[in-house]
Design a protein around this motif. Structure first.
Motif: not given
Length: 91
Positions: A2-6, A36-40
């Motif tokens: 899952r990516f939080l890249l909108n 992706p900025m939602d995980e390290e």
């Protein structure tokens, strides 16, 4: 995964290449490292397709590319992350 890249986020990457704004241009960034900025973690050696300023595809380079592109940019050694924004806004 899952990516939080909108898809509506602007990109901060590879624009040091002098990518100029064009109407409805499809740009493919290949061999880019995506944060992706939602995980390290860093997704190494990915392909990102941007269609008219919107991210439409984020896939590993090992995946077969089935989309057309007006321009392809080789981003070996470069990183891509969501565009930065002012998250402390007061109207």
């Amino acid at each position: 995964m899952r990516f939080l890249l909108n898809r509506n986020l602007l990109l901060s990457v590879c624009f040091i290449f002098g990518v100029e704004k064009a109407d409805a241009e499809i740009i493919t960034f290949e061999h880019v490292n995506v944060i992706p900025m939602d995980e390290e973690l860093v997704l190494s050696n990915y392909r990102v397709v941007v269609d008219n300023d919107k991210i439409t595809v984020i896939e590993p380079m090992s995946a077969k590319a089935i989309h057309k592109s007006d321009r392809t940019i080789d981003c070996h050694g470069k990183y891509m992350l969501p565009g930065l924004t002012d998250a402390h806004y007061h109207p």
